[in-house]
Design a protein around this motif. Structure first.
Motif, PDB file in Angstrom:
ATOM      1  N   GLY A  89       0.845  -1.198   0.000  1.00 41.74           N
ATOM      2  CA  GLY A  89       0.000   0.000   0.000  1.00 41.74           C
ATOM      3  C   GLY A  89       0.874   1.241   0.000  1.00 41.74           C
ATOM      4  N   SER A  90       0.253   2.368   0.293  1.00 44.57           N
ATOM      5  CA  SER A  90       0.995   3.621   0.326  1.00 44.57           C
ATOM      6  C   SER A  90       1.900   3.677   1.556  1.00 44.57           C
ATOM      7  CB  SER A  90       0.015   4.802   0.327  1.00 44.57           C
ATOM      8  OG  SER A  90      -0.807   4.744   1.477  1.00 44.57           O
ATOM      9  N   LEU A  91       2.976   4.437   1.446  1.00 49.38           N
ATOM     10  CA  LEU A  91       3.941   4.593   2.538  1.00 49.38           C
ATOM     11  C   LEU A  91       3.941   6.048   2.988  1.00 49.38           C
ATOM     12  CD1 LEU A  91       6.844   2.484   1.040  1.00 49.38           C
ATOM     13  CD2 LEU A  91       5.417   1.862   2.985  1.00 49.38           C
ATOM     14  N   PRO A  92       4.283   6.369   4.211  1.00 46.03           N
ATOM     15  CA  PRO A  92       4.594   5.429   5.275  1.00 46.03           C
ATOM     16  C   PRO A  92       3.333   4.734   5.797  1.00 46.03           C
ATOM     17  CG  PRO A  92       4.640   7.656   6.140  1.00 46.03           C
ATOM     18  CD  PRO A  92       4.368   7.763   4.657  1.00 46.03           C
ATOM     19  N   GLN A  93       3.546   3.602   6.443  1.00 47.52           N
ATOM     20  CA  GLN A  93       2.470   2.772   6.969  1.00 47.52           C
ATOM     21  C   GLN A  93       2.870   2.319   8.373  1.00 47.52           C
ATOM     22  OE1 GLN A  93      -1.087   1.524   6.607  1.00 47.52           O
ATOM     23  NE2 GLN A  93      -0.284   1.689   4.543  1.00 47.52           N
ATOM     24  N   THR A  94       2.034   2.556   9.342  1.00 50.17           N
ATOM     25  CA  THR A  94       2.329   2.098  10.698  1.00 50.17           C
ATOM     26  C   THR A  94       1.660   0.753  10.917  1.00 50.17           C
ATOM     27  OG1 THR A  94       2.531   4.342  11.536  1.00 50.17           O
ATOM     28  CG2 THR A  94       2.156   2.617  13.161  1.00 50.17           C
ATOM     29  N   LEU A  95       2.458  -0.196  11.358  1.00 49.52           N
ATOM     30  CA  LEU A  95       1.973  -1.555  11.588  1.00 49.52           C
ATOM     31  C   LEU A  95       1.997  -1.844  13.083  1.00 49.52           C
ATOM     32  CD1 LEU A  95       1.240  -4.415  10.417  1.00 49.52           C
ATOM     33  CD2 LEU A  95       3.673  -4.909  10.635  1.00 49.52           C
TER      34      LEU A  95
END
Length: 153
Positions: A89-95
């Motif tokens: 998906g799009s970045l940034p991404q918090t997991l």
């Protein structure tokens, strides 16, 4: 708090009726404490307690797995593949993920539980496991610890 400090502050040897330290060595108590923490950790995971959660912000399409990753919380758009977190998906991404249950190695290890109630519960479970393994009937104490675990929600 270290394992050694917990064993002293909680008077574990005395509570085990083993003030002469004849039946329970420190390595054995560390193993029982690991079992207790592992049990509690999985209860906390089941109830999504913050103590067992970790976060990582992904800024690249592929990121090495965090050292303490146990399992992700099923958040798309991230998958685990080839020992990496892969973001599609799009970045940034918090997991957000569940941290791996910690492993205490010896009496100098830091105990990962900061909540005094959880520390006390871990101590109670450790004592039940130790005494049960040495042939004592600990059914009442075990039932008591299980009842407390049921209150964690």
């Amino acid at each position: 708090m270290t394992v050694k400090e917990l064993l002293s502050q909680a008077a574990v040897q005395e509570r085990l009726s083993d003030s002469l330290e004849t039946g329970y060595n420190t390595n054995e108590l560390v193993a029982y404490l690991n079992d207790a923490i592992n049990f509690i950790w999985h209860v906390l995971i089941a109830h999504k307690y913050y103590e067992v959660l970790g976060d990582i912000t992904l800024t690249n399409k592929e990121t090495p797995l965090p050292d303490d990753l146990y399992k992700i919380t099923n958040q798309a758009p991230v998958i685990i593949q080839d020992k990496k977190l892969k973001c599609y998906g799009s970045l940034p991404q918090t997991l957000r993920y569940y941290k791996e249950p910690p492993l205490l190695r010896n009496e100098d290890s830091e105990i990962p539980l900061e909540n005094w109630g959880l520390l006390d519960l871990a101590t109670q479970i450790m004592i039940v496991l130790a005494m049960s393994n040495h042939g004592f009937d600990m059914q009442t104490e075990s039932d008591f610890a299980q009842a407390i675990v049921q209150l964690i929600k």
